[in-house]
Design a protein around this motif. Structure first.
Motif, PDB file in Angstrom:
ATOM      1  N   ASP A  43     -26.782  17.638 113.315  1.00  0.00           N
ATOM      2  CA  ASP A  43     -26.971  16.285 112.775  1.00  0.00           C
ATOM      3  C   ASP A  43     -28.379  16.085 112.222  1.00  0.00           C
ATOM      4  OD1 ASP A  43     -24.374  15.625 113.404  1.00  0.00           O
ATOM      5  OD2 ASP A  43     -24.889  14.605 115.275  1.00  0.00           O
ATOM      6  N   THR A  44     -29.371  16.376 113.034  1.00  0.00           N
ATOM      7  CA  THR A  44     -30.761  16.189 112.609  1.00  0.00           C
ATOM      8  C   THR A  44     -31.116  17.147 111.483  1.00  0.00           C
ATOM      9  OG1 THR A  44     -31.382  15.440 114.820  1.00  0.00           O
ATOM     10  CG2 THR A  44     -33.167  16.203 113.396  1.00  0.00           C
ATOM     11  N   ALA A  45     -30.688  18.396 111.604  1.00  0.00           N
ATOM     12  CA  ALA A  45     -31.036  19.409 110.602  1.00  0.00           C
ATOM     13  C   ALA A  45     -30.484  19.054 109.229  1.00  0.00           C
ATOM     14  CB  ALA A  45     -30.534  20.779 111.048  1.00  0.00           C
ATOM     15  N   GLU A  46     -29.238  18.632 109.157  1.00  0.00           N
ATOM     16  CA  GLU A  46     -28.647  18.282 107.861  1.00  0.00           C
ATOM     17  C   GLU A  46     -29.373  17.100 107.219  1.00  0.00           C
ATOM     18  OE1 GLU A  46     -24.458  18.217 107.000  1.00  0.00           O
ATOM     19  OE2 GLU A  46     -24.091  19.293 108.881  1.00  0.00           O
ATOM     20  N   ARG A  78     -36.022  26.720 118.620  1.00  0.00           N
ATOM     21  CA  ARG A  78     -36.214  25.723 117.575  1.00  0.00           C
ATOM     22  C   ARG A  78     -35.654  26.220 116.252  1.00  0.00           C
ATOM     23  NH1 ARG A  78     -37.138  23.462 121.837  1.00  0.00           N
ATOM     24  NH2 ARG A  78     -38.948  22.153 122.216  1.00  0.00           N
ATOM     25  N   LEU A  79     -35.056  25.312 115.513  1.00  0.00           N
ATOM     26  CA  LEU A  79     -34.587  25.626 114.170  1.00  0.00           C
ATOM     27  C   LEU A  79     -35.711  25.307 113.203  1.00  0.00           C
ATOM     28  CD1 LEU A  79     -32.322  26.347 112.125  1.00  0.00           C
ATOM     29  CD2 LEU A  79     -31.731  23.907 112.135  1.00  0.00           C
ATOM     30  N   ARG A  80     -36.046  26.274 112.367  1.00  0.00           N
ATOM     31  CA  ARG A  80     -37.082  26.073 111.352  1.00  0.00           C
ATOM     32  C   ARG A  80     -36.410  25.963 109.994  1.00  0.00           C
ATOM     33  NH1 ARG A  80     -42.798  27.178 110.620  1.00  0.00           N
ATOM     34  NH2 ARG A  80     -43.207  27.623 108.432  1.00  0.00           N
ATOM     35  N   LEU A  81     -36.648  24.856 109.319  1.00  0.00           N
ATOM     36  CA  LEU A  81     -36.177  24.632 107.951  1.00  0.00           C
ATOM     37  C   LEU A  81     -37.371  24.757 107.029  1.00  0.00           C
ATOM     38  CD1 LEU A  81     -34.105  21.345 108.409  1.00  0.00           C
ATOM     39  CD2 LEU A  81     -33.266  23.693 108.515  1.00  0.00           C
ATOM     40  N   GLU A  82     -37.181  25.379 105.880  1.00  0.00           N
ATOM     41  CA  GLU A  82     -38.221  25.446 104.858  1.00  0.00           C
ATOM     42  C   GLU A  82     -37.601  25.134 103.510  1.00  0.00           C
ATOM     43  OE1 GLU A  82     -40.203  29.224 104.756  1.00  0.00           O
ATOM     44  OE2 GLU A  82     -40.813  29.104 106.866  1.00  0.00           O
ATOM     45  N   VAL A  83     -38.325  24.382 102.697  1.00  0.00           N
ATOM     46  CA  VAL A  83     -37.920  24.098 101.326  1.00  0.00           C
ATOM     47  C   VAL A  83     -39.112  24.462 100.436  1.00  0.00           C
ATOM     48  CG1 VAL A  83     -37.166  22.357  99.680  1.00  0.00           C
ATOM     49  CG2 VAL A  83     -36.316  22.284 102.033  1.00  0.00           C
ATOM     50  N   ALA A 113     -38.358  15.356 113.346  1.00  0.00           N
ATOM     51  CA  ALA A 113     -38.747  16.756 113.536  1.00  0.00           C
ATOM     52  C   ALA A 113     -39.739  16.836 114.694  1.00  0.00           C
ATOM     53  CB  ALA A 113     -39.385  17.314 112.268  1.00  0.00           C
ATOM     54  N   GLU A 114     -39.702  17.954 115.402  1.00  0.00           N
ATOM     55  CA  GLU A 114     -40.690  18.152 116.449  1.00  0.00           C
ATOM     56  C   GLU A 114     -42.089  18.265 115.825  1.00  0.00           C
ATOM     57  OE1 GLU A 114     -40.009  20.465 120.232  1.00  0.00           O
ATOM     58  OE2 GLU A 114     -41.151  21.895 119.024  1.00  0.00           O
ATOM     59  N   LEU A 132     -39.703  21.851 112.173  1.00  0.00           N
ATOM     60  CA  LEU A 132     -39.134  22.448 113.381  1.00  0.00           C
ATOM     61  C   LEU A 132     -38.276  21.407 114.065  1.00  0.00           C
ATOM     62  CD1 LEU A 132     -41.999  24.460 115.118  1.00  0.00           C
ATOM     63  CD2 LEU A 132     -40.012  25.343 113.893  1.00  0.00           C
ATOM     64  N   ILE A 133     -37.065  21.821 114.426  1.00  0.00           N
ATOM     65  CA  ILE A 133     -36.113  20.902 115.034  1.00  0.00           C
ATOM     66  C   ILE A 133     -35.727  21.428 116.400  1.00  0.00           C
ATOM     67  CG2 ILE A 133     -33.832  19.853 114.797  1.00  0.00           C
ATOM     68  CD1 ILE A 133     -34.246  20.281 111.730  1.00  0.00           C
ATOM     69  N   ALA A 134     -35.900  20.592 117.411  1.00  0.00           N
ATOM     70  CA  ALA A 134     -35.502  20.941 118.769  1.00  0.00           C
ATOM     71  C   ALA A 134     -33.992  20.735 118.899  1.00  0.00           C
ATOM     72  CB  ALA A 134     -36.244  20.068 119.772  1.00  0.00           C
TER      73      ALA A 134
END
Length: 148
Positions: A43-46, A78-83, A113-114, A132-134
């Protein structure tokens, strides 16, 4: 021992246009589906990926034919997203007026995000914004059945 079937990282380059945002989220959903507890980030990541991608499209001063790269990886838990984009501007959190139709994306990133930040890309062209997403403490629940 880590499960070798789990995806370690994912990267894709997409057209720099608003219509590519759903595709970026689709790639993220597919990546998370391959993780044992990927639903704890979904949910948070999207939401945050959509905001970061939309910001890259809307605010980049790069030529329109430049692609935007998205990257996902799990680092620890932790999920790391990069754009990544070729623009020169750096994002900053702004206060939007109550009737503004935009300007809240980075506020959401900052709150959900964390940690997040912006770094120059290697090679000196453009930047990337990361978050970074917890994992959520409990996975999202299925929608409740409709009462008859």
């Amino acid at each position: 021992m880590p499960d070798s079937r789990c995806p370690r990282a994912f990267a894709a380059r997409l057209d720099s246009r608003t219509a590519s945002t759903p595709l970026a989220r689709l790639f993220l959903r597919a990546y998370l589906a391959g993780l044992p507890s990927g639903e704890r980030y979904s949910d948070t990541a999207e939401l945050l990926l959509g905001e970061l991608f939309a910001n890259a499209v809307q605010h980049s001063d790069a030529p329109a034919d430049r692609l935007i790269e998205v990257r996902f990886a799990v680092v620890g838990d932790r999920l790391r997203l990069e754009v990544h984009d070729a623009g020169t501007g750096r994002p900053s959190v702004r206060t939007a007026t109550a009737d503004a139709e935009c300007g809240r994306g980075l506020l959401l990133v900052n709150e959900l995000a964390e940690r997040w930040g912006c770094c120059p890309r290697s090679g000196g062209i453009g930047k990337f914004v990361w978050a970074l997403i917890a994992p959520a403490l409990t996975p999202p629940s299925a929608p409740a059945a409709l009462a008859v």
